[in-house]
Write an enzyme that holds these catalytic residues in place. Structure first.
Site, PDB file in Angstrom:
ATOM      1  CB  CYS A 215      -0.772   0.027   1.142  1.00 46.16           C
ATOM      2  SG  CYS A 215      -0.203   0.037   2.728  1.00 46.16           S
TER       3      CYS A 215
ATOM      4  CG  ASN B 228       4.392  -1.928   5.122  1.00 49.40           C
ATOM      5  OD1 ASN B 228       5.507  -2.022   5.713  1.00 49.40           O
ATOM      6  ND2 ASN B 228       3.586  -2.660   5.117  1.00 49.40           N
TER       7      ASN B 228
ATOM      8  CB  CYS C 207      -3.746   1.621   7.178  1.00 50.63           C
ATOM      9  SG  CYS C 207      -3.415   3.041   8.073  1.00 50.63           S
ATOM     10  NE  ARG C 208      -4.526   1.450   1.779  1.00 49.21           N
ATOM     11  CZ  ARG C 208      -4.302   2.231   0.633  1.00 49.21           C
ATOM     12  NH1 ARG C 208      -5.252   2.056  -0.375  1.00 49.21           N
ATOM     13  NH2 ARG C 208      -3.337   3.061   0.572  1.00 49.21           N
ATOM     14  CB  SER C 209       0.324  -3.482   2.814  1.00 49.37           C
ATOM     15  OG  SER C 209       1.034  -2.772   3.509  1.00 49.37           O
TER      16      SER C 209
ATOM     17  CG  ASP D 217      -5.347   6.062   2.320  1.00 50.19           C
ATOM     18  OD1 ASP D 217      -5.386   5.715   3.682  1.00 50.19           O
ATOM     19  OD2 ASP D 217      -4.274   6.898   1.955  1.00 50.19           O
TER      20      ASP D 217
END
Ligand code: 4NP
Length: 161
Positions: free
Chosen positions: A11, A14, A16-18, A128
């Site tokens: 993401c 690095n 939150c999402r990934s 995001d």
């Protein structure tokens, strides 16, 4: 030794999402008893959060789902990652474009949108969640859970595991 299947989630930051995708996918791989076949990691396209732990909101939502992200630390994706990993999963199109710049022509075929593996969601991108509230993190985790299931199913079929 048999080659391990390298899976990298990417993401922007690095945090939150990934890392959420890394944690959720790792948990599913472990639950399926196939951990020894995989190397799983995550990275960000930007350098903002190098060495930072996942965002507390991402940690909180993951923890409620039985997944501990506290040991993960932010790092930036590199050209070397494009060579090392077999499946490079971008959370959104901006991440995808930035990754393509790190990759050779051949390596580009390893990069795809993570949501292309989702079965229940029509979205192409994991949005995001950084500037929103906790409900955004819940939604993102639901999307990631579904795409992680789809990804594992396809990889197990492709690699006969
Ligand atoms: P991620 O979320 O890409 O899912 O880790 C973000 C984290 C940090 C920022 C943006 C998005 N930031 O602008 O610092």
């Amino acid at each position: 030794m048999e080659h391990k299947i390298g899976v990298l989630f990417v993401c922007l930051g690095n945090i939150c999402r990934s890392p959420t995708a890394e944690g959720i996918f790792t948990e599913k791989v472990e639950a399926s008893g196939v951990s020894d076949r995989f190397v799983i990691d995550s990275a960000g396209t930007h350098a903002y959060h190098i060495d930072a732990p996942p965002d507390t909101r991402a940690q909180q939502v993951a923890k409620a789902r039985g997944i501990d992200l506290s040991g993960l630390r932010g790092r930036q994706a590199t050209e070397d990652d494009m060579a090392r990993f077999d499946y490079i999963l971008a959370m959104d199109n901006t991440n995808l474009n930035n990754l393509e710049r790190l990759a050779s022509m051949d390596e580009r075929q390893k990069i795809s949108l993570f949501m292309s593996y989702s079965q229940r969601f029509d979205e192409d991108e994991v949005p995001d969640p950084y500037y929103g509230g906790i409900s955004g993190y819940e939604m993102v985790s639901d999307m990631i859970e579904d795409a992680a299931e789809g990804l594992l199913e396809i990889l197990r079929r492709e690699h006969r595991i």
